[in-house]
Design an enzyme around this catalytic site. Structure first.
Site, mmCIF file in Angstrom:
data_model
loop_
_atom_site.group_PDB
_atom_site.id
_atom_site.type_symbol
_atom_site.label_atom_id
_atom_site.label_comp_id
_atom_site.label_asym_id
_atom_site.label_seq_id
_atom_site.Cartn_x
_atom_site.Cartn_y
_atom_site.Cartn_z
ATOM 1 N N ASP A 79 0.824 -1.268 0.007
ATOM 2 C CA ASP A 79 -0.006 0.106 0.121
ATOM 3 C C ASP A 79 0.962 1.043 -0.124
ATOM 4 O O ASP A 79 1.153 1.758 0.947
ATOM 5 C CB ASP A 79 -0.865 -0.156 1.238
ATOM 6 C CG ASP A 79 -1.834 -0.998 1.380
ATOM 7 O OD1 ASP A 79 -2.831 -0.961 0.375
ATOM 8 O OD2 ASP A 79 -1.784 -2.186 2.130
ATOM 9 N N ARG A 87 4.128 2.956 2.983
ATOM 10 C CA ARG A 87 4.895 1.795 3.925
ATOM 11 C C ARG A 87 6.476 2.087 3.874
ATOM 12 O O ARG A 87 7.195 1.629 4.689
ATOM 13 C CB ARG A 87 4.562 0.357 3.301
ATOM 14 C CG ARG A 87 2.873 0.080 3.164
ATOM 15 C CD ARG A 87 1.991 0.482 4.596
ATOM 16 N NE ARG A 87 0.757 -0.100 4.252
ATOM 17 C CZ ARG A 87 -0.337 0.184 4.871
ATOM 18 N NH1 ARG A 87 -0.009 1.362 6.032
ATOM 19 N NH2 ARG A 87 -1.214 -0.194 4.887
ATOM 20 N N ARG A 149 -6.912 10.718 1.940
ATOM 21 C CA ARG A 149 -6.349 9.652 1.128
ATOM 22 C C ARG A 149 -7.222 9.632 -0.292
ATOM 23 O O ARG A 149 -6.814 9.224 -1.336
ATOM 24 C CB ARG A 149 -6.663 8.298 1.781
ATOM 25 C CG ARG A 149 -5.649 7.658 2.610
ATOM 26 C CD ARG A 149 -6.188 6.736 3.746
ATOM 27 N NE ARG A 149 -5.983 5.369 2.790
ATOM 28 C CZ ARG A 149 -6.600 4.285 3.026
ATOM 29 N NH1 ARG A 149 -7.468 4.019 4.137
ATOM 30 N NH2 ARG A 149 -6.629 3.302 2.481
ATOM 31 N N LYS A 179 -9.273 1.504 -5.580
ATOM 32 C CA LYS A 179 -9.969 1.072 -4.222
ATOM 33 C C LYS A 179 -10.646 2.276 -3.503
ATOM 34 O O LYS A 179 -10.416 3.500 -3.950
ATOM 35 C CB LYS A 179 -9.012 0.558 -3.448
ATOM 36 C CG LYS A 179 -7.972 1.309 -2.789
ATOM 37 C CD LYS A 179 -6.849 0.646 -1.997
ATOM 38 C CE LYS A 179 -5.772 1.620 -1.359
ATOM 39 N NZ LYS A 179 -4.852 1.081 -0.496
ATOM 40 N N HIS A 180 -11.928 1.728 -3.085
ATOM 41 C CA HIS A 180 -12.439 0.660 -2.364
ATOM 42 C C HIS A 180 -13.718 0.608 -3.123
ATOM 43 O O HIS A 180 -14.483 1.419 -2.577
ATOM 44 C CB HIS A 180 -12.368 0.637 -0.819
ATOM 45 C CG HIS A 180 -11.008 0.991 -0.168
ATOM 46 N ND1 HIS A 180 -10.688 2.336 -0.081
ATOM 47 C CD2 HIS A 180 -10.217 0.181 0.452
ATOM 48 C CE1 HIS A 180 -9.510 2.180 0.670
ATOM 49 N NE2 HIS A 180 -9.085 0.938 1.006
ATOM 50 N N HIS A 192 -11.821 -1.089 9.495
ATOM 51 C CA HIS A 192 -10.969 -1.951 10.253
ATOM 52 C C HIS A 192 -11.734 -2.069 11.697
ATOM 53 O O HIS A 192 -11.167 -3.257 12.193
ATOM 54 C CB HIS A 192 -9.620 -0.990 10.555
ATOM 55 C CG HIS A 192 -8.756 -0.743 9.452
ATOM 56 N ND1 HIS A 192 -8.906 0.293 8.623
ATOM 57 C CD2 HIS A 192 -7.864 -1.592 9.092
ATOM 58 C CE1 HIS A 192 -8.042 0.080 7.617
ATOM 59 N NE2 HIS A 192 -7.277 -0.877 7.863
ATOM 60 N N ASP A 265 -10.161 -6.352 0.324
ATOM 61 C CA ASP A 265 -9.435 -5.628 1.189
ATOM 62 C C ASP A 265 -9.057 -6.811 2.155
ATOM 63 O O ASP A 265 -9.740 -7.947 2.209
ATOM 64 C CB ASP A 265 -10.173 -4.337 1.856
ATOM 65 C CG ASP A 265 -9.256 -3.360 2.509
ATOM 66 O OD1 ASP A 265 -8.289 -3.600 2.553
ATOM 67 O OD2 ASP A 265 -9.800 -2.273 2.730
#
Length: 541
Positions: A79, A87, A149, A179-180, A192, A265
């Site tokens: 990601d 990351r 984002r 995404k998403h 999450h 996901d």
């Protein structure tokens, strides 16, 4: 391409999974998943990254580990969205801006250039799949998981920038992922942690949420990632899109005509793991039409999911023909993007991109993104002859989506070349003692700038209380700069000078300093509506 008839059922099922592990070298978890369960792909997080050269070696070693066992190369995914979700955030790797910075800058050529820069570097590191760009339309100010984002709230702007990013990545040989699906922007729940619902009717969803995905399909995006979000307009059952045949097959495959890969996901997110569970979620996702199952962290969950799919085929719940349909798409993309894996270890030079080239693109985006929302207080530019205090709210408990501490570069540092300033660092959730100390110290200064940081949907209470007090004490002469969530001003409406920067990367902080001292103008267009006072200013595209 490998012939399906040459693969065992277990080999086929393994190709449907992308899994994570917890080290910077191939550990027992990932070795077992590759050697015993025929894993088709891996995903990296910050825990896997030590340096650029280490990561290139890791990618190579994983492919070498897999090669004697299978002719099919691994997907190596990450990601690397840019901005707050990066990351890889290490020296020698270009720190690509986040989507909302790009939306504010309003330049499609720069968006494509940023993605191409990132894609070229990922390719050098052996990463062939990026779970980016986010093409969610962020039209909910309290969205706790999308926010910056997203490119913004205008579907056409999001679609155009998303398409530009997809081209940038895929022209460099790295698969992009929109995404998403079918849209996570208008939610107030982090999936999450739980289930979210987007209750709108089909007409509204077609006009807003689906538009960027249609554009992504039009430009040939390799993958689309599902959302763990409920869409009653497309699915009568109260199940998330990831598990919905109505969403993945009827809508995405049949109505939108998408022929690429559908990846879930992560199934360890609570919207799945705390409802149907990870093993059942894997089976249901494949029944719904997904091709790739993402299980990012825990080995027992990864193995349980793989075994559940095997059991579903054995029982007849899933047919081998259904597995083969996904596998054909997987093998086709791997042949197109990955090809043959060399036995020779990679040789990379750090920085991955010449510094002058990378800095030129990143600084240009940063300087075009800074947005002046209001200067009704006529507090700009800063007076270089005034005693000036900067109060910087910083993250002290880091997650995968926050800037790591060793890259902190504050506004006080950025202003230092222009004139003398003093600076106080407080937590993003400041304690009462920090607030009191900052207020007491501020009495010595005639010019104060507060830099806010909000990682949730709303400005933390401590920052709000500090700003309200300082604004009153200064008679409205306070300057506030948000370096993440542009909606902060909704909690502090009496502030008369407010700028948005959307992230706190060094090039962005330098651009803020230039705007504050009047060296450059704030060119950014507000990509989201903050309130009736401050509507979105969509840049022409």
């Amino acid at each position: 391409m490998v012939q399906l008839s040459k693969l065992t059922l277990d080999e086929k099922i393994g190709q449907l999974f992308i899994c994570g592990f917890h080290s910077q070298t191939p550990d027992e978890q990932i070795k077992t998943l590759i050697e015993q369960y025929h894993l088709g792909g891996v995903i990296y997080f910050r825990r896997n990254v030590g340096s650029a050269s280490q990561l290139a070696d890791l990618s190579h070693n994983l492919q070498v580990l897999s090669k004697p066992l299978s002719e099919i190369p691994l997907f190596i995914a990450i990601d690397q969205e840019g901005g707050m979700v990066s990351r890889i955030d290490h020296d020698g790797v270009s720190r690509i801006p986040g989507n909302m910075s790009l939306g504010a800058a309003g330049d499609l050529k720069l968006t494509e250039a940023a993605a191409a820069l990132g894609g070229e570097e990922l390719f050098k590191l052996g990463i062939n799949l990026n779970f980016a760009p986010v093409v969610d339309v962020n039209n909910n100010p309290v969205n706790p998981v999308i926010g910056v984002r997203s490119f913004g709230e205008d579907p056409k702007l999001v679609a155009a920038h998303g398409a530009a990013a997809i081209k940038g990545y895929q022209n460099q040989g790295v698969s992009a992922t929109a995404k998403h699906f079918p849209g996570h922007g208008d939610t107030a729940v982090d999936t999450h942690l739980g289930l979210a619902v987007v209750p709108h009717d089909k007409e509204r969803l077609e006009q807003v949420e689906l538009l960027p995905f249609r554009k992504a399909i039009e430009v040939g995006v390799d993958m689309i990632m599902t959302a763990h979000v409920i869409f009653p307009a497309f699915e009568s059952e109260e199940i998330p899109a990831t598990l919905s045949y109505g969403v993945l097959t009827k809508l995405l495959r049949e109505e939108l005509g998408y022929e690429g890969l559908i990846v879930t996901d992560c199934l360890e997110m609570h919207a799945i793991s705390k409802s149907v569970g990870i093993p059942e979620g894997a089976v249901k996702a494949l029944e719904a039409g997904a091709d790739l199952i993402l299980v990012s962290h825990t080995m027992k969950d990864q193995v349980a999911a793989i075994k559940a799919v095997r059991a579903a085929v054995n029982s007849g719940r899933l047919t081998e023909e259904r597995i083969d349909a996904s596998l054909e798409r997987i093998l086709s993309l791997k042949e197109k993007r990955i090809g043959q894996i060399s036995d020779k270890a990679p040789e990379i030079t750090v920085p991955l991109t010449p510094a002058e080239e990378s800095e030129r693109i990143l600084r240009q985006i940063a300087e075009k993104s800074i947005t002046l929302v209001t200067d009704a207080g006529n507090n700009l530019p800063l007076r270089t002859d005034a005693r000036t205090l900067v109060i910087w709210a910083e993250v002290r408990h880091f997650t995968e989506v926050d800037e790591p501490a060793h890259f902190r570069y504050t506004l006080g540092e950025a202003l230092a070349p222009y004139f003398q300033v003093d600076e106080i660092l407080i937590g993003s959730h400041p304690k009462s003692s920090e607030i009191s100390a900052a207020i007491e110290r501020s009495a010595e200064y005639s010019q104060i700038v507060v830099v806010t940081y909000t990682s949730e949907g709303r400005l933390p209470e401590g920052q709000k209380l500090l700003i309200e007090d300082l604004n009153q004490r200064t008679g409205g002469k306070l300057i506030v700069v948000s370096v993440r969530n542009p909606y902060d001003i909704n909690e502090i409406p009496d502030v008369t000078t407010y700028l948005c920067a959307y992230e706190n990367r060094p090039v962005t902080v330098d651009a803020i300093a230039k705007v504050l001292v009047g060296q450059i103008q704030a060119e950014g267009k507000l990509p989201v509506t903050l309130s009736s006072r401050f509507p979105a200013e969509v840049a022409s595209i």
